[in-house]
Design an enzyme around this catalytic site. Structure first.
Site, PDB file in Angstrom:
ATOM      1  N   ALA A 102      35.072  52.502  48.926  1.00  0.00           N
ATOM      2  CA  ALA A 102      35.010  51.039  48.900  1.00  0.00           C
ATOM      3  C   ALA A 102      34.201  50.484  47.721  1.00  0.00           C
ATOM      4  O   ALA A 102      34.598  49.486  47.104  1.00  0.00           O
ATOM      5  CB  ALA A 102      34.433  50.538  50.218  1.00  0.00           C
ATOM      6  N   VAL A 150      55.781  44.526  48.317  1.00  0.00           N
ATOM      7  CA  VAL A 150      56.227  44.614  46.921  1.00  0.00           C
ATOM      8  C   VAL A 150      56.901  45.967  46.718  1.00  0.00           C
ATOM      9  O   VAL A 150      56.317  47.013  47.006  1.00  0.00           O
ATOM     10  CB  VAL A 150      55.033  44.461  45.950  1.00  0.00           C
ATOM     11  CG1 VAL A 150      55.496  44.631  44.509  1.00  0.00           C
ATOM     12  CG2 VAL A 150      54.375  43.106  46.136  1.00  0.00           C
ATOM     13  N   ASP A 175      41.356  52.113  44.539  1.00  0.00           N
ATOM     14  CA  ASP A 175      41.864  53.488  44.717  1.00  0.00           C
ATOM     15  C   ASP A 175      43.012  53.814  43.772  1.00  0.00           C
ATOM     16  O   ASP A 175      43.177  54.955  43.348  1.00  0.00           O
ATOM     17  CB  ASP A 175      42.391  53.669  46.147  1.00  0.00           C
ATOM     18  CG  ASP A 175      41.283  53.876  47.162  1.00  0.00           C
ATOM     19  OD1 ASP A 175      40.109  53.859  46.758  1.00  0.00           O
ATOM     20  OD2 ASP A 175      41.605  54.054  48.356  1.00  0.00           O
ATOM     21  N   GLY A 193      47.965  43.307  46.927  1.00  0.00           N
ATOM     22  CA  GLY A 193      47.045  44.053  47.788  1.00  0.00           C
ATOM     23  C   GLY A 193      45.764  43.296  48.039  1.00  0.00           C
ATOM     24  O   GLY A 193      45.020  42.990  47.109  1.00  0.00           O
ATOM     25  N   GLY A 207      43.051  44.328  49.698  1.00  0.00           N
ATOM     26  CA  GLY A 207      42.038  45.272  50.198  1.00  0.00           C
ATOM     27  C   GLY A 207      40.682  44.930  49.621  1.00  0.00           C
ATOM     28  O   GLY A 207      40.424  43.786  49.213  1.00  0.00           O
ATOM     29  N   PHE A 208      39.809  45.931  49.540  1.00  0.00           N
ATOM     30  CA  PHE A 208      38.440  45.694  49.069  1.00  0.00           C
ATOM     31  C   PHE A 208      38.414  45.101  47.659  1.00  0.00           C
ATOM     32  O   PHE A 208      37.593  44.237  47.363  1.00  0.00           O
ATOM     33  CB  PHE A 208      37.648  47.004  49.085  1.00  0.00           C
ATOM     34  CG  PHE A 208      37.161  47.365  50.448  1.00  0.00           C
ATOM     35  CD1 PHE A 208      36.014  46.791  50.966  1.00  0.00           C
ATOM     36  CD2 PHE A 208      37.853  48.280  51.223  1.00  0.00           C
ATOM     37  CE1 PHE A 208      35.558  47.115  52.232  1.00  0.00           C
ATOM     38  CE2 PHE A 208      37.402  48.618  52.481  1.00  0.00           C
ATOM     39  CZ  PHE A 208      36.256  48.037  52.994  1.00  0.00           C
ATOM     40  N   GLU A 267      33.287  61.877  60.847  1.00  0.00           N
ATOM     41  CA  GLU A 267      33.016  60.761  61.763  1.00  0.00           C
ATOM     42  C   GLU A 267      33.972  60.798  62.955  1.00  0.00           C
ATOM     43  O   GLU A 267      33.565  60.574  64.100  1.00  0.00           O
ATOM     44  CB  GLU A 267      33.111  59.429  61.002  1.00  0.00           C
ATOM     45  CG  GLU A 267      31.945  59.294  60.021  1.00  0.00           C
ATOM     46  CD  GLU A 267      31.963  58.043  59.167  1.00  0.00           C
ATOM     47  OE1 GLU A 267      33.000  57.368  59.109  1.00  0.00           O
ATOM     48  OE2 GLU A 267      30.923  57.747  58.543  1.00  0.00           O
TER      49      GLU A 267
HETATM   50  C1  LIG Z   1      39.961  56.251  57.578  1.00  0.00           C
HETATM   51  C2  LIG Z   1      39.258  55.819  56.316  1.00  0.00           C
HETATM   52  C3  LIG Z   1      37.872  55.825  56.269  1.00  0.00           C
HETATM   53  C4  LIG Z   1      37.207  55.446  55.113  1.00  0.00           C
HETATM   54  N1  LIG Z   1      35.847  55.440  55.115  1.00  0.00           N
HETATM   55  C5  LIG Z   1      35.186  55.030  54.022  1.00  0.00           C
HETATM   56  C6  LIG Z   1      33.769  54.958  54.027  1.00  0.00           C
HETATM   57  O1  LIG Z   1      33.112  55.303  55.008  1.00  0.00           O
HETATM   58  N2  LIG Z   1      33.156  54.512  52.893  1.00  0.00           N
HETATM   59  C7  LIG Z   1      33.852  54.123  51.788  1.00  0.00           C
HETATM   60  O2  LIG Z   1      33.261  53.686  50.802  1.00  0.00           O
HETATM   61  N3  LIG Z   1      35.200  54.183  51.765  1.00  0.00           N
HETATM   62  C8  LIG Z   1      35.880  54.624  52.846  1.00  0.00           C
HETATM   63  N4  LIG Z   1      37.249  54.681  52.824  1.00  0.00           N
HETATM   64  C9  LIG Z   1      37.944  54.362  51.572  1.00  0.00           C
HETATM   65  C10 LIG Z   1      38.067  52.872  51.343  1.00  0.00           C
HETATM   66  O3  LIG Z   1      38.552  52.226  52.503  1.00  0.00           O
HETATM   67  C11 LIG Z   1      39.008  52.654  50.168  1.00  0.00           C
HETATM   68  O4  LIG Z   1      38.486  53.325  49.062  1.00  0.00           O
HETATM   69  C12 LIG Z   1      39.172  51.179  49.849  1.00  0.00           C
HETATM   70  O5  LIG Z   1      39.803  50.521  50.932  1.00  0.00           O
HETATM   71  C13 LIG Z   1      39.999  51.001  48.585  1.00  0.00           C
HETATM   72  O6  LIG Z   1      40.141  49.635  48.328  1.00  0.00           O
HETATM   73  P1  LIG Z   1      41.417  49.100  47.555  1.00  0.00           P
HETATM   74  O7  LIG Z   1      41.161  47.670  47.277  1.00  0.00           O
HETATM   75  O8  LIG Z   1      41.726  49.991  46.421  1.00  0.00           O
HETATM   76  O9  LIG Z   1      42.634  49.276  48.583  1.00  0.00           O
HETATM   77  P2  LIG Z   1      42.759  48.947  50.125  1.00  0.00           P
HETATM   78  O10 LIG Z   1      41.517  48.448  50.699  1.00  0.00           O
HETATM   79  O11 LIG Z   1      43.388  50.155  50.726  1.00  0.00           O
HETATM   80  O12 LIG Z   1      43.825  47.774  50.142  1.00  0.00           O
HETATM   81  C14 LIG Z   1      45.122  47.909  49.667  1.00  0.00           C
HETATM   82  C15 LIG Z   1      45.937  46.727  50.158  1.00  0.00           C
HETATM   83  O13 LIG Z   1      47.186  46.736  49.512  1.00  0.00           O
HETATM   84  C16 LIG Z   1      48.213  46.417  50.425  1.00  0.00           C
HETATM   85  N5  LIG Z   1      49.442  47.017  49.912  1.00  0.00           N
HETATM   86  C17 LIG Z   1      49.652  48.316  49.573  1.00  0.00           C
HETATM   87  N6  LIG Z   1      50.887  48.484  49.080  1.00  0.00           N
HETATM   88  C18 LIG Z   1      51.498  47.265  49.128  1.00  0.00           C
HETATM   89  C19 LIG Z   1      52.780  46.808  48.766  1.00  0.00           C
HETATM   90  N7  LIG Z   1      53.695  47.608  48.243  1.00  0.00           N
HETATM   91  N8  LIG Z   1      53.073  45.503  48.961  1.00  0.00           N
HETATM   92  C20 LIG Z   1      52.149  44.664  49.485  1.00  0.00           C
HETATM   93  N9  LIG Z   1      50.906  45.058  49.840  1.00  0.00           N
HETATM   94  C21 LIG Z   1      50.574  46.328  49.650  1.00  0.00           C
HETATM   95  C22 LIG Z   1      47.739  47.024  51.730  1.00  0.00           C
HETATM   96  O14 LIG Z   1      48.334  46.400  52.852  1.00  0.00           O
HETATM   97  C23 LIG Z   1      46.228  46.773  51.655  1.00  0.00           C
HETATM   98  O15 LIG Z   1      45.867  45.556  52.238  1.00  0.00           O
HETATM   99  C24 LIG Z   1      37.941  55.053  53.978  1.00  0.00           C
HETATM  100  C25 LIG Z   1      39.337  55.055  54.014  1.00  0.00           C
HETATM  101  C26 LIG Z   1      39.992  55.426  55.183  1.00  0.00           C
HETATM  102  C27 LIG Z   1      41.497  55.418  55.227  1.00  0.00           C
END
Ligand SMILES: Cc1cc2nc3c(=O)[nH]c(=O)nc-3n(C[C@H](O)[C@H](O)[C@H](O)COP(=O)(O)OP(=O)(O)OC[C@H]3O[C@@H](n4cnc5c(N)ncnc54)[C@H](O)[C@@H]3O)c2cc1C
Length: 428
Positions: free
Chosen positions: A322, A84, A304, A16, A18-19, A175
């Site tokens: 985030a 994955v 998350d 992943g 993400g953030f 929003e």
């Molecule tokens: C519409 C929306 C608005 C939001 N607004 C806000 C905001 O205003 N402020 C704030 O703080 N937070 C906000 N959030 C929440 C924030 O985006 C998340 O808390 C944050 O992205 C979590 O980060 P992370 O690294 O846990 O996962 P993510 O950033 O979600 O990244 C997870 C990554 O894992 C990858 N992945 C998942 N499963 C698999 C798999 N099986 N195989 C390979 N890759 C995989 C995905 O493709 C992704 O790239 C918002 C979320 C959404 C959906």
């Protein structure tokens, strides 16, 4: 999966980008680890601005950034575009659509998925907004509906097509409804002159007695006031029971006829198969205060997906936003870098709340910082600056800023384009 193993380096697989995952992949020491980052997309998504893509305010590529491009240090780093499916904790392997791969250390940073709370009807009929393709689908649906409503003879039929119900009064729901209200106010009179503004109704349904549950009462009240001024019909204490694609019903027997229900009512951890039931709670992987999973010494979870209950201030886990994800990613970098030095003086992870904010359309936002609160125009400027700074890459920042400036002066949404027409079972 074809990745050569280097004997002197421990292999860390990060699932992943993400953030949280991207922080780790960027900062982990290359002289100690071979880093393999796996994501099902080849881009990182800035989810907080998805709603702007959905409402034609920003192009999708302003909020996405190529993962290979973000990671500048390429030595001992490999990215694989793969999904994955599962892990085997005994064999220390991850299984993907490209094959399997051995790990010494595993970091799960898979984020979350939309939570429909087990309601299959809602899942199949409503519109989610958790990824860029989904946000683009929503943009197409909105614009296609405007086109379709223009063709209808009867006002009631036009209204049904142009009624949007957003479920969930958190920052995303607030929003999105504010932005839709702006489309009603500025896009309809300019682009769809044969559609009256009064045909379009935007409802926001919130299960609890107030909006923005994670924020202060004053910010929640301000958001409610601003949304109502924008013409959004806000229903509080309104828990959704069902949706059949035509009528959404709530437990207090409210019914709204609509073809468009946008589901922003919650997320749950995106868990990968291979863990025991005991390792998971409320769809999140249990971790200790070092972000290490409770059963496996060499497996960590961040963002998350991670549920840490050892932080006294957050006994039910950190917010799924985030900041915790970024801070956990940075913490794990320090932790993993120290592990190989056999240093045990690692303090537990402590989340530092930097504040939370939401915007409610043009010129309006609410920000709750630990020491003070801001609302109105100043909050909106802060909201824009923080989001601009957080976007990845100079190009994305510049394009987003340019779009916002242009929109500010000409009152028009920049990208009202149906590039990829969308046909959902329940749409007309
Ligand atoms: C519409 C929306 C608005 C939001 N607004 C806000 C905001 O205003 N402020 C704030 O703080 N937070 C906000 N959030 C929440 C924030 O985006 C998340 O808390 C944050 O992205 C979590 O980060 P992370 O690294 O846990 O996962 P993510 O950033 O979600 O990244 C997870 C990554 O894992 C990858 N992945 C998942 N499963 C698999 C798999 N099986 N195989 C390979 N890759 C995989 C995905 O493709 C992704 O790239 C918002 C979320 C959404 C959906």
């Amino acid at each position: 999966m074809n990745i050569p193993k280097k004997e002197n380096l421990k292999r860390v697989i990060i699932i992943g980008a993400g953030f949280s995952g991207i922080q780790i992949a960027k900062k982990l020491r290359r002289d100690k680890f071979q880093i393999v980052l796996i994501d099902k997309n080849n881009y990182h998504t800035f989810q907080p601005l998805l709603y702007q893509v959905a409402t034609a305010g920003l192009e999708p590529d302003s909020i996405a950034h190529s993962i290979r491009n973000i990671i500048r240090k390429k030595d001992n780093f490999f990215f694989r575009l793969a999904n994955v499916y599962s892990i085997n904790t005994t064999k220390q392997k991850v299984y993907t659509n490209l094959g399997n791969l051995y790990y010494d250390y595993l970091v799960i940073s898979t984020g979350s998925v939309t939570n429909y709370f087990g309601n299959k009807n809602i899942e199949s009929h409503s519109i989610p907004m958790k990824s860029i393709p989904e946000a683009l689908n929503l943009r197409s649906i909105i614009l296609q509906n405007f086109e379709s409503a223009s063709l209808k003879k009867h006002i009631e039929e036009k209204k049904k097509i142009m009624t949007f119900v957003i479920v969930g009064g958190g920052p995303t729901g607030v929003e999105l409804s504010g932005s839709l209200a702006e489309m009603k106010k500025y896009v309809l009179p300019n682009d769809y002159t044969d559609l009256k503004q009064e045909y379009m109704n935007i409802h926001l349904l919130q299960a609890s007695s107030r909006l923005l549950d994670g924020m202060s009462n004053s910010s929640a009240n301000q958001a409610l006031k601003n949304l109502r001024e924008l013409g959004v019909i806000v229903w509080l204490n309104c828990l959704v029971k069902d949706y059949d694609g035509k009528v959404i019903s709530t437990i207090n027997n409210r019914k709204i006829e609509t073809y468009n229900v946008i589901w922003a009512a919650g997320v749950k951890g995106s868990v990968i198969k291979g863990f025991l039931k005991k390792d998971i709670e409320r769809d999140r992987i249990l971790v200790n205060n070092n972000l290490r999973t409770i059963r496996y010494e060499n497996i960590f979870a961040v963002g998350d997906i991670a549920l840490m209950k050892e932080d006294d201030r957050y006994p039910n886990g950190h917010p799924m936003t985030a900041q915790p994800a970024i801070q956990q990613g940075n913490y794990l970098v320090r932790y993993l870098n120290k592990i190989l030095d056999y240093k045990n003086n690692i303090k537990p992870f402590k989340y530092k709340n930097l504040g939370i904010m939401a915007t409610i359309g043009r010129n309006k936002a609410v920000c709750d910082f630990p020491l003070f609160k801001v609302k109105g125009f100043l909050a909106w400027i802060i909201w824009m600056s923080v989001h601009l700074m957080s976007l990845v890459g100079f190009r994305n920042k510049t394009i987003a800023l340019t779009n916002w400036i242009i929109q500010y002066f000409n009152y028009h949404k920049s990208v009202c384009l149906i590039i990829r027409p969308f046909k959902k079972k329940n749409t007309i």
